[in-house]
Design a protein around this motif. Structure first.
Motif, PDB file in Angstrom:
ATOM      1  N   VAL A 176       0.826  -1.203   0.000  1.00  0.00           N
ATOM      2  CA  VAL A 176       0.000   0.000   0.000  1.00  0.00           C
ATOM      3  C   VAL A 176       0.862   1.256   0.000  1.00  0.00           C
ATOM      4  CG1 VAL A 176      -1.716   1.299   1.314  1.00  0.00           C
ATOM      5  CG2 VAL A 176      -1.928  -1.176   1.117  1.00  0.00           C
ATOM      6  N   ARG A 177       1.928   1.258   0.783  1.00  0.00           N
ATOM      7  CA  ARG A 177       2.811   2.427   0.841  1.00  0.00           C
ATOM      8  C   ARG A 177       3.442   2.687  -0.527  1.00  0.00           C
ATOM      9  NH1 ARG A 177       5.608   5.562   4.421  1.00  0.00           N
ATOM     10  NH2 ARG A 177       7.709   6.203   3.806  1.00  0.00           N
ATOM     11  N   GLY A 178       3.844   1.611  -1.202  1.00  0.00           N
ATOM     12  CA  GLY A 178       4.422   1.771  -2.532  1.00  0.00           C
ATOM     13  C   GLY A 178       3.423   2.333  -3.524  1.00  0.00           C
ATOM     14  N   LEU A 179       2.160   1.872  -3.445  1.00  0.00           N
ATOM     15  CA  LEU A 179       1.118   2.394  -4.336  1.00  0.00           C
ATOM     16  C   LEU A 179       0.867   3.876  -4.070  1.00  0.00           C
ATOM     17  CD1 LEU A 179      -1.579  -0.446  -4.449  1.00  0.00           C
ATOM     18  CD2 LEU A 179      -0.019   0.263  -6.271  1.00  0.00           C
ATOM     19  N   ARG A 180       0.883   4.236  -2.806  1.00  0.00           N
ATOM     20  CA  ARG A 180       0.671   5.646  -2.447  1.00  0.00           C
ATOM     21  C   ARG A 180       1.774   6.520  -3.031  1.00  0.00           C
ATOM     22  NH1 ARG A 180      -1.633   8.649   1.933  1.00  0.00           N
ATOM     23  NH2 ARG A 180      -0.395  10.506   2.429  1.00  0.00           N
ATOM     24  N   ILE A 181       3.024   6.071  -2.867  1.00  0.00           N
ATOM     25  CA  ILE A 181       4.151   6.838  -3.404  1.00  0.00           C
ATOM     26  C   ILE A 181       4.072   6.915  -4.927  1.00  0.00           C
ATOM     27  CG2 ILE A 181       6.662   6.867  -3.670  1.00  0.00           C
ATOM     28  CD1 ILE A 181       6.841   5.602  -0.888  1.00  0.00           C
ATOM     29  N   LEU A 182       3.739   5.788  -5.574  1.00  0.00           N
ATOM     30  CA  LEU A 182       3.616   5.759  -7.034  1.00  0.00           C
ATOM     31  C   LEU A 182       2.564   6.742  -7.519  1.00  0.00           C
ATOM     32  CD1 LEU A 182       4.224   4.431  -9.817  1.00  0.00           C
ATOM     33  CD2 LEU A 182       2.425   2.772  -9.269  1.00  0.00           C
ATOM     34  N   LEU A 183       1.416   6.734  -6.861  1.00  0.00           N
ATOM     35  CA  LEU A 183       0.323   7.615  -7.273  1.00  0.00           C
ATOM     36  C   LEU A 183       0.701   9.078  -7.098  1.00  0.00           C
ATOM     37  CD1 LEU A 183      -2.506   7.128  -8.404  1.00  0.00           C
ATOM     38  CD2 LEU A 183      -3.404   7.296  -6.081  1.00  0.00           C
ATOM     39  N   LEU A 184       1.385   9.395  -6.022  1.00  0.00           N
ATOM     40  CA  LEU A 184       1.775  10.779  -5.770  1.00  0.00           C
ATOM     41  C   LEU A 184       2.855  11.250  -6.736  1.00  0.00           C
ATOM     42  CD1 LEU A 184       1.767  10.801  -1.868  1.00  0.00           C
ATOM     43  CD2 LEU A 184       0.112  11.859  -3.398  1.00  0.00           C
ATOM     44  N   LEU A 185       3.791  10.363  -7.086  1.00  0.00           N
ATOM     45  CA  LEU A 185       4.824  10.729  -8.061  1.00  0.00           C
ATOM     46  C   LEU A 185       4.209  10.967  -9.442  1.00  0.00           C
ATOM     47  CD1 LEU A 185       7.816   8.385  -7.124  1.00  0.00           C
ATOM     48  CD2 LEU A 185       7.635  10.862  -6.788  1.00  0.00           C
ATOM     49  N   ILE A 186       3.263  10.106  -9.830  1.00  0.00           N
ATOM     50  CA  ILE A 186       2.581  10.309 -11.110  1.00  0.00           C
ATOM     51  C   ILE A 186       1.801  11.616 -11.087  1.00  0.00           C
ATOM     52  CG2 ILE A 186       0.763   9.420 -12.628  1.00  0.00           C
ATOM     53  CD1 ILE A 186       1.671   6.624 -11.952  1.00  0.00           C
ATOM     54  N   LEU A 187       1.195  11.912  -9.947  1.00  0.00           N
ATOM     55  CA  LEU A 187       0.474  13.181  -9.808  1.00  0.00           C
ATOM     56  C   LEU A 187       1.415  14.355 -10.037  1.00  0.00           C
ATOM     57  CD1 LEU A 187      -1.929  14.952  -8.988  1.00  0.00           C
ATOM     58  CD2 LEU A 187      -1.298  14.566  -6.596  1.00  0.00           C
ATOM     59  N   ALA A 188       2.602  14.308  -9.448  1.00  0.00           N
ATOM     60  CA  ALA A 188       3.568  15.392  -9.637  1.00  0.00           C
ATOM     61  C   ALA A 188       3.982  15.511 -11.101  1.00  0.00           C
ATOM     62  CB  ALA A 188       4.797  15.149  -8.753  1.00  0.00           C
ATOM     63  N   LEU A 189       4.211  14.378 -11.761  1.00  0.00           N
ATOM     64  CA  LEU A 189       4.589  14.401 -13.178  1.00  0.00           C
ATOM     65  C   LEU A 189       3.474  14.979 -14.042  1.00  0.00           C
ATOM     66  CD1 LEU A 189       6.419  10.989 -13.722  1.00  0.00           C
ATOM     67  CD2 LEU A 189       7.373  13.262 -14.088  1.00  0.00           C
ATOM     68  N   VAL A 190       2.261  14.534 -13.786  1.00  0.00           N
ATOM     69  CA  VAL A 190       1.120  14.984 -14.591  1.00  0.00           C
ATOM     70  C   VAL A 190       0.902  16.482 -14.414  1.00  0.00           C
ATOM     71  CG1 VAL A 190      -1.384  14.818 -14.833  1.00  0.00           C
ATOM     72  CG2 VAL A 190      -0.009  12.747 -14.665  1.00  0.00           C
TER      73      VAL A 190
END
Length: 300
Positions: A176-190
């Motif tokens: 879950v922590r990895g998914l959270r980090i992944l989603l937030l990094l994609i958010l920053a990129l987008v």
């Protein structure tokens, strides 16, 4: 028929309009995909925070002469990390930490830009400059957009389970922590790639409205995702053409078109629309009265 074809092809005869349309379609699509999970998890304010937090990164990037996308991503990712640290190490609620971080960083960007004014007009970062998108900008938008969209689609099952039930996701062995980090990094990129199209202020709407619209139509993620993307694509097409013929802001018209589709779903959406809910309530009330009237007739 000729008039219709002329109406459709005239904007595309200009290179800047063609690039604007493609960049808007890509940005809107990936924002729509991401919005489905942001809205479901309750991270709508997170998109607002990241979009404002990147502004000082843009200012510093222009000051030292590096690509603004690099500075924007560094500050966007830093804002995400700072918000996460405050949430985990303090008793403050998430909306409070988000508000403190993004307003402080946005104010930092304004203050630094006022003390060390740049020769580059930074207003296009706030309000977008879609008509100024060059070939290199379009290439960056395409690469980051397609890569982000591909990752989201590949991880859609895990992300959906995390959005609806993070406890069960953890029980099933999903990081879950990895998914959270992944989603937030994609958010920053987008957010970084969307700055060029609609700017900091309007990117928030593109990260919220498509997902909210889709949730009013369906409750299944397998349907929510395509509905959100289709609504974003339709809004982009209509918005770009309408902006061209009305001589209006492209980003503003695109978001207004998305808002119009949201209002339509709010009224007619089969899952959460006002009219279907009213009809269901009326049917339920009529059904509950039928046995009661039957009993009264029997007694009489």
């Amino acid at each position: 028929m000729t008039d219709i074809l002329t109406w459709l092809t005239e904007p595309l005869s200009h290179g800047f309009m063609s690039r604007a349309l493609v960049a808007t379609l890509i940005s809107a699509s990936v924002c729509a995909l991401l919005s489905c999970w942001l809205v479901q998890i309750g991270w709508s304010l997170m998109g607002d925070a990241v979009s404002h937090a990147v502004f000082p990164g843009v200012v510093f990037a222009h000051m030292i002469g590096v690509p603004f996308a690099l500075g924007a991503f560094i500050f966007g990712a830093g804002a995400v990390g700072l918000i996460g640290a405050l949430q985990s190490r303090t008793t403050l609620k998430s909306d409070t930490t988000i508000g403190v971080v993004f307003t402080s960083l946005f104010a930092l960007g304004i203050a630094v830009n006022s003390v060390f004014p740049s020769q580059v007009d930074l207003n296009h970062i706030l309000f977008g400059n879609i008509l100024g998108v060059g070939v290199n900008d379009l290439l960056l938008v395409a690469i980051v957009g397609f890569a982000s969209g591909a990752v989201l689609l590949l991880k859609r099952r895990d992300l959906t389970l995390y959005a609806f039930d993070p406890v069960q996701a953890h029980t099933l062995g999903i990081r879950v922590r990895g998914l959270r980090i992944l989603l937030l990094l994609i958010l920053a990129l987008v957010v970084v790639i969307t700055l060029q199209t609609v700017g900091i202020i309007l990117v928030v709407a593109m990260l919220i409205i498509p997902g909210a619209t889709a949730l009013l139509v369906s409750g299944r993620m397998s349907r929510i995702l395509p509905i959100a993307v289709v609504s974003a694509l339709v809004s982009s097409m209509v918005g770009v053409y309408a902006a061209y013929y009305l001589n209006a802001s492209v980003g503003g018209v695109v978001v207004l078109t998305q808002a119009a589709l949201f209002m339509l779903a709010l009224v007619l959406g089969p899952r959460g629309g006002l009219l279907p809910n009213m009809l269901r309530s009326r049917r339920a009330a009529q059904t509950s009265r039928v046995p009661e009237s039957g009993v009264l007739v029997g007694v009489n």
